[in-house]
Write a protein that holds these residues in place. Structure first.
Motif, PDB file in Angstrom:
ATOM      1  N   ALA A  55       7.673  -9.716  -1.901  1.00 18.40           N
ATOM      2  CA  ALA A  55       7.167  -8.755  -2.878  1.00 18.40           C
ATOM      3  C   ALA A  55       7.006  -7.370  -2.255  1.00 18.40           C
ATOM      4  CB  ALA A  55       5.839  -9.234  -3.456  1.00 18.40           C
ATOM      5  N   VAL A  56       6.541  -7.323  -1.010  1.00 13.60           N
ATOM      6  CA  VAL A  56       6.405  -6.039  -0.318  1.00 13.60           C
ATOM      7  C   VAL A  56       7.785  -5.424  -0.104  1.00 13.60           C
ATOM      8  CG1 VAL A  56       5.772  -4.970   1.887  1.00 13.60           C
ATOM      9  CG2 VAL A  56       4.191  -6.523   0.768  1.00 13.60           C
ATOM     10  N   GLN A  60       6.496  -3.808  -4.122  1.00 13.84           N
ATOM     11  CA  GLN A  60       5.162  -4.075  -4.662  1.00 13.84           C
ATOM     12  C   GLN A  60       4.158  -4.107  -3.521  1.00 13.84           C
ATOM     13  OE1 GLN A  60       5.497  -7.793  -6.668  1.00 13.84           O
ATOM     14  NE2 GLN A  60       6.844  -7.017  -8.255  1.00 13.84           N
ATOM     15  N   GLY A  61       2.897  -4.275  -3.872  1.00  8.69           N
ATOM     16  CA  GLY A  61       1.883  -4.467  -2.852  1.00  8.69           C
ATOM     17  C   GLY A  61       0.952  -3.289  -2.694  1.00  8.69           C
ATOM     18  N   LYS A  65      -0.522  -1.561   4.166  1.00  9.02           N
ATOM     19  CA  LYS A  65       0.325  -2.708   4.506  1.00  9.02           C
ATOM     20  C   LYS A  65      -0.080  -3.363   5.826  1.00  9.02           C
ATOM     21  CE  LYS A  65       3.954  -1.666   1.471  1.00  9.02           C
ATOM     22  NZ  LYS A  65       3.129  -1.469   0.323  1.00  9.02           N
ATOM     23  N   TRP A 116      -4.441  -7.273  -1.978  1.00  8.98           N
ATOM     24  CA  TRP A 116      -3.265  -7.132  -2.811  1.00  8.98           C
ATOM     25  C   TRP A 116      -3.594  -6.388  -4.115  1.00  8.98           C
ATOM     26  CZ3 TRP A 116       1.691  -7.984  -1.642  1.00  8.98           C
ATOM     27  CH2 TRP A 116       2.613  -7.924  -2.673  1.00  8.98           C
ATOM     28  N   GLN A 117      -4.730  -6.695  -4.700  1.00  8.85           N
ATOM     29  CA  GLN A 117      -5.117  -6.083  -5.971  1.00  8.85           C
ATOM     30  C   GLN A 117      -5.724  -4.694  -5.796  1.00  8.85           C
ATOM     31  OE1 GLN A 117      -7.681  -9.132  -7.454  1.00  8.85           O
ATOM     32  NE2 GLN A 117      -5.987 -10.473  -8.024  1.00  8.85           N
TER      33      GLN A 117
END
Length: 120
Positions: A55-56, A60-61, A65, A116-117
């Motif tokens: 996903a990263v 996304q993400g 990181k 993540w959120q």
């Protein structure tokens, strides 16, 4: 990051921690059931890490990181380390190590969801 997979990891880790606590209270060493359970948990954690990394890579993400990657690496290393220490300590304290291992995985996976959120 897949919340369903993360929830399954949290539930499995807490269930393994509970079983490990029962084994420790009964003054027993880790058995094959716990060993297999933690192996399955490790596979689930690695799948979760793969899904998150994919996903990263897809854009996304979260913004931060480095923290995400640190938590992913930590959750991947904790189960093998806990099982190794539990195998080295063939008493009730080996099972107690697995209680901490299961709880740590559950907490770190919950923290991964927060990162993540963007809540954390």
């Amino acid at each position: 990051m897949n919340t369903t997979l993360a929830t399954c990891v949290i539930v499995a880790a807490l269930l393994l921690a509970l079983v490990s606590l029962i084994v420790a209270i009964r003054n027993r060493a880790m058995g094959m059931v716990l060993l297999i359970g933690f192996a399955v948990l490790e596979v689930a954690v690695l799948v979760q890490a793969g899904v998150a990394l994919a996903a990263v890579a897809g854009g996304q993400g979260p913004e931060e990181k480095a923290t995400l990657f640190g938590y992913l690496a930590g959750t991947a290393l904790i189960p093998p380390a806990g099982v190794f220490l539990a195998l080295a300590e063939r008493s009730r304290w080996g099972s107690a190590i697995l209680v901490v291992t299961g709880f740590a995985i559950a907490v770190m996976t919950g923290r991964l969801l927060q990162i993540w959120q963007g809540v954390a």
